[in-house]
Design an enzyme around this catalytic site. Sequence first.
Site, PDB file in Angstrom:
ATOM      1  N   LYS A 259      -8.183   5.000 -19.786  1.00  0.00           N
ATOM      2  CA  LYS A 259      -8.771   5.660 -21.143  1.00  0.00           C
ATOM      3  C   LYS A 259      -7.494   5.351 -21.962  1.00  0.00           C
ATOM      4  O   LYS A 259      -7.033   4.553 -22.121  1.00  0.00           O
ATOM      5  CB  LYS A 259      -9.329   6.921 -21.074  1.00  0.00           C
ATOM      6  CG  LYS A 259     -10.281   7.238 -20.053  1.00  0.00           C
ATOM      7  CD  LYS A 259     -11.535   6.532 -20.103  1.00  0.00           C
ATOM      8  CE  LYS A 259     -12.409   6.544 -18.976  1.00  0.00           C
ATOM      9  NZ  LYS A 259     -12.961   7.878 -18.467  1.00  0.00           N
TER      10      LYS A 259
ATOM     11  N   ASP B 139      -7.710  17.943 -15.600  1.00  0.00           N
ATOM     12  CA  ASP B 139      -7.995  16.535 -15.918  1.00  0.00           C
ATOM     13  C   ASP B 139      -7.645  16.418 -17.255  1.00  0.00           C
ATOM     14  O   ASP B 139      -7.954  16.972 -18.443  1.00  0.00           O
ATOM     15  CB  ASP B 139      -9.393  16.156 -15.696  1.00  0.00           C
ATOM     16  CG  ASP B 139      -9.714  14.902 -16.331  1.00  0.00           C
ATOM     17  OD1 ASP B 139      -8.956  14.101 -16.793  1.00  0.00           O
ATOM     18  OD2 ASP B 139     -10.963  14.424 -15.687  1.00  0.00           O
TER      19      ASP B 139
ATOM     20  N   TYR C  99     -16.385  15.731 -16.975  1.00  0.00           N
ATOM     21  CA  TYR C  99     -16.848  14.334 -16.552  1.00  0.00           C
ATOM     22  C   TYR C  99     -17.968  14.368 -15.572  1.00  0.00           C
ATOM     23  O   TYR C  99     -17.478  14.985 -14.524  1.00  0.00           O
ATOM     24  CB  TYR C  99     -15.541  13.581 -16.036  1.00  0.00           C
ATOM     25  CG  TYR C  99     -15.853  12.117 -16.093  1.00  0.00           C
ATOM     26  CD1 TYR C  99     -16.161  11.380 -16.909  1.00  0.00           C
ATOM     27  CD2 TYR C  99     -15.938  11.550 -14.657  1.00  0.00           C
ATOM     28  CE1 TYR C  99     -16.500   9.718 -16.784  1.00  0.00           C
ATOM     29  CE2 TYR C  99     -16.049  10.138 -14.585  1.00  0.00           C
ATOM     30  CZ  TYR C  99     -16.423   9.514 -15.380  1.00  0.00           C
ATOM     31  OH  TYR C  99     -16.744   8.251 -15.123  1.00  0.00           O
TER      32      TYR C  99
ATOM     33  N   ARG D 284       0.749  -1.296   0.041  1.00  0.00           N
ATOM     34  CA  ARG D 284       0.179  -0.024  -0.141  1.00  0.00           C
ATOM     35  C   ARG D 284       1.022   1.060  -0.032  1.00  0.00           C
ATOM     36  O   ARG D 284       0.574   2.210  -0.860  1.00  0.00           O
ATOM     37  CB  ARG D 284      -1.002  -0.100   1.000  1.00  0.00           C
ATOM     38  CG  ARG D 284      -1.632   1.510   1.484  1.00  0.00           C
ATOM     39  CD  ARG D 284      -3.048   1.200   2.091  1.00  0.00           C
ATOM     40  NE  ARG D 284      -2.855   0.315   3.238  1.00  0.00           N
ATOM     41  CZ  ARG D 284      -2.427   0.814   4.336  1.00  0.00           C
ATOM     42  NH1 ARG D 284      -1.873   1.983   4.503  1.00  0.00           N
ATOM     43  NH2 ARG D 284      -2.394  -0.158   5.403  1.00  0.00           N
TER      44      ARG D 284
END
Length: 397
Positions: A198, A173, A101, A48
Amino acid sequence: MSGFNTLAVHAGQSKDPHTGAVIPPIYQTSTFIQDGINVLRAGHEYSRGSNPTRNGFEEQLAALEHGAAGYSFASGIAAEDALLRAVLQPGDHIVLGADGYGGTNRLISQLHSKWGITSSAVDITNLDAVRTALRPNTALLWLETPSNPLLGIADVAGWAALAREAGALLVVDNTFATPYLQRPLEFGAHAVVHSTTKYIGGHSDVLGGAVIVADHEHRGQSLAQAVSFQQFAGGAVSGPQDSYLAARGLKTLGLRMARHCASANTIAHWLDSHEDVARVYYPGLESHPGHELAARQQRDFGGIVSLQLADEAAARAFAESMHYFQLSVSLGGVESLVCYPREMTHASLIGTPLEVPANLVRLSVGIEEVEDLLGDLERGLSAAARASQGQRVAVHA
Ligand SMILES: *Cc1c(COP(=O)(O)O)cnc(C)c1O
């Protein structure tokens, strides 16, 4: 510094010193043996906190964005959530690009609102509107350019100047443009976020997200420290297999983007001259209001094309009738996709001022032969014309 495709192949991707394997192994491990209490062999303790496969991808992506550091997450939304938590405090206000988005808007207005975060949506192309929306408690400006689904183009340097005036951060973004087309940190943005699901992953086979930060102090610590701690303490990291797939995709990003852009440009011009198409949204069209800005700010115009058809019936029939353009959410893979944003990606905005028009469809242009894609679009437009006509006959009957 080396060029884009060289960095894409080599940054963060050191060879395996033990075996000489050209591709670093996927470190599919949760924990790392210590040589004594807290004596770590290569700085890794628990996956982690750090994992070599994830760290390699983070370094590779940070190099391509010309950032100080990168952090990889389980999804684009997880990356956005981590960044918001890392830099905001209750009571802060966000200026948010209106055409963005849908999930980002939902994250802020439905989740972060519970911790006292407010936001105002603005037209991304209007810097006066951005300035007017600033408040004394504005801590963050959040911008997507090109925007989704209307492909608006915003002046990143102009937004960055307003953020500095307000003492706020600018986040961009960069999912649609990718670092191959545009590097927002060079225009003064403080952080970039990606849905690596994407174009960066590029093959529609993995979810992921990333935050890349500039070297910048915010509320007494560096952005890198703030996001790094949030990643470790919040825990929404990408796993080794997903990090590997994203890193593999990133190596060919430049080649794929060049092809996506070339085909999208051909398709946008073809659609623009087609009598059954009401309007085409593509920054590469000379008639697009952001064309010149996009030409200055981006290497090329991207692989996403949106279009409006005669009416809702036409748009639905178009979206449902093609062979290569498969009906699905998401974008940026090697295969072409078509989406009906109003009821798919942007369904959470229906009934708000931000809702998407009912006759709009969005294309993610893949790397197939463009002649085959044009044939497919012709089929879709015939189906659209029949549906629109059928509806008019039904209304008049
Ligand atoms: C898909 C997308 C996101 C969200 O990313 P996920 O990987 O789906 O969580 C954020 N921004 C943009 C522009 C996107 O296209």
